[in-house]
Design an enzyme around this catalytic site. Structure first.
Site, PDB file in Angstrom:
ATOM      1  N   ARG A   1      25.832  39.719  40.968  1.00  0.00           N
ATOM      2  CA  ARG A   1      25.175  39.864  39.673  1.00  0.00           C
ATOM      3  C   ARG A   1      26.174  40.102  38.544  1.00  0.00           C
ATOM      4  O   ARG A   1      25.782  40.462  37.432  1.00  0.00           O
ATOM      5  CB  ARG A   1      24.154  41.012  39.719  1.00  0.00           C
ATOM      6  CG  ARG A   1      22.881  40.666  40.490  1.00  0.00           C
ATOM      7  CD  ARG A   1      21.779  41.698  40.258  1.00  0.00           C
ATOM      8  NE  ARG A   1      22.205  43.033  40.623  1.00  0.00           N
ATOM      9  CZ  ARG A   1      22.253  44.066  39.773  1.00  0.00           C
ATOM     10  NH1 ARG A   1      21.903  43.912  38.518  1.00  0.00           N
ATOM     11  NH2 ARG A   1      22.654  45.246  40.197  1.00  0.00           N
ATOM     12  N   LYS A   2      27.446  39.910  38.816  1.00  0.00           N
ATOM     13  CA  LYS A   2      28.461  39.978  37.751  1.00  0.00           C
ATOM     14  C   LYS A   2      28.429  38.652  36.995  1.00  0.00           C
ATOM     15  O   LYS A   2      29.219  37.746  37.234  1.00  0.00           O
ATOM     16  CB  LYS A   2      29.842  40.246  38.338  1.00  0.00           C
ATOM     17  CG  LYS A   2      29.991  41.650  38.912  1.00  0.00           C
ATOM     18  CD  LYS A   2      31.388  41.888  39.452  1.00  0.00           C
ATOM     19  CE  LYS A   2      31.519  43.302  40.009  1.00  0.00           C
ATOM     20  NZ  LYS A   2      32.864  43.559  40.577  1.00  0.00           N
ATOM     21  N   THR A   3      27.456  38.573  36.090  1.00  0.00           N
ATOM     22  CA  THR A   3      27.207  37.339  35.344  1.00  0.00           C
ATOM     23  C   THR A   3      27.185  37.660  33.849  1.00  0.00           C
ATOM     24  O   THR A   3      27.094  38.827  33.454  1.00  0.00           O
ATOM     25  CB  THR A   3      25.865  36.719  35.749  1.00  0.00           C
ATOM     26  OG1 THR A   3      24.823  37.687  35.540  1.00  0.00           O
ATOM     27  CG2 THR A   3      25.868  36.303  37.208  1.00  0.00           C
TER      28      THR A   3
END
Length: 279
Positions: free
Chosen positions: A124-126
């Site tokens: 989820r490092k977006t």
């Protein structure tokens, strides 16, 4: 892409007084979009959404996930010079960014496939607001999107464990989970990994472990006769340099935030064919 998203992106880029694009007469023109370097394609559907919205005719010989070479033409365009100029930067930004992610993911998948059947996944490092596009680019590159949001899977992370312990957190998750939701537990030791498996976790994430520690933990879990459905994942500090070592550990999934946040944009350009019509 939804209409309101297209309009939001256009509003951000065009502003309220677009003089630059209206300097030229509005004629029908032709243009091409091409790549200046080898890459794996992603974001073609997004580009098409902008073209459709602005009434630009387009054709392409490619699909998301295909590998192309420098100077290959991705799109041939025809239509209003005003519309093509107004969509140029937005389309090139999306293509450059998403092709970069797909290319990075494809390279990582290729490395892993030489050594195991482990699946490469993102995290989820977006970029806020761009998550679904970035994760679709990972898919185009052959990777797995992992969770799109917190609802997809119940993940028990280190802070949950610190507050409740592995057993308490899993018990609470099972009480609240719907029957379609899996429970993933993030652990930092072999003992906690085994405990999570015994208490009913569906996925065990080995967090910030070195390759040898990961291999030892995988061996321990498998010799302890854990249920066959349990997925073993590794995450934390994994990059192109050490990926091969993790691929040899026997895990089912290797998740890498760097698939997205370490990717480099691909150089994509638009060139007018009938440029004299704009003079």
């Amino acid at each position: 892409m939804y209409t309101h998203e297209i309009e939001s992106f256009l509003e951000e880029d065009l502003g309220y007084n677009d003089i630059s694009c209206t300097l030229v007469p509005d004629h029908d023109i032709e243009a091409i979009i091409f790549t200046k370097e080898d890459c794996t394609l992603a974001g073609l559907d997004i580009a098409m959404s902008f073209f459709d919205y602005l009434g630009i005719q387009y054709s392409t010989d490619y699909s998301n996930g295909e590998r192309i070479s420098a100077n290959d033409v991705i799109f041939s365009l025809s239509g209003s010079s005003l519309s093509i100029l107004r969509t140029e930067r937005l389309v090139l930004n999306f293509l450059g960014h998403l092709c970069g992610i797909a290319t990075n993911a494809s390279r990582c998948v290729s490395i892993v496939q030489k050594h195991s059947n482990s699946r490469i996944a993102c995290t989820r490092k977006t970029t806020p607001g761009l998550r679904k596009y970035e994760k679709m680019a990972v898919i185009a590159g052959g990777g797995d999107p992992h969770r799109f949001n917190l609802t997809d899977t119940i993940m028990i992370k280190d802070n949950h464990v610190k507050l409740m312990g592995v057993e308490g957190a899993i018990r609470s998750a099972k009480d609240k989970a719907g029957f379609t939701q899996k429970i993933e537990v993030e652990v930092e030791s072999s003992d906690d990994a085994l405990k999570a498996a015994q208490k009913g976790a569906d996925i065990i994430m080995l967090d910030n472990m070195g390759p040898q520690e990961v291999k030892d933990t995988v061996d321990l879990l498998k010799t302890s006769s854990i249920p066959e459905h349990i997925i073993i994942e590794v995450s934390g500090g994994i990059n192109m340099d050490n990926l091969e070592k993790y691929a040899k550990t026997g895990v089912d999934v290797i998740s890498m935030g760097s698939l997205i946040h370490k990717s480099q944009w691909i150089d994509v350009s638009l060139e007018l064919i009938d440029e004299h019509k704009c003079k």
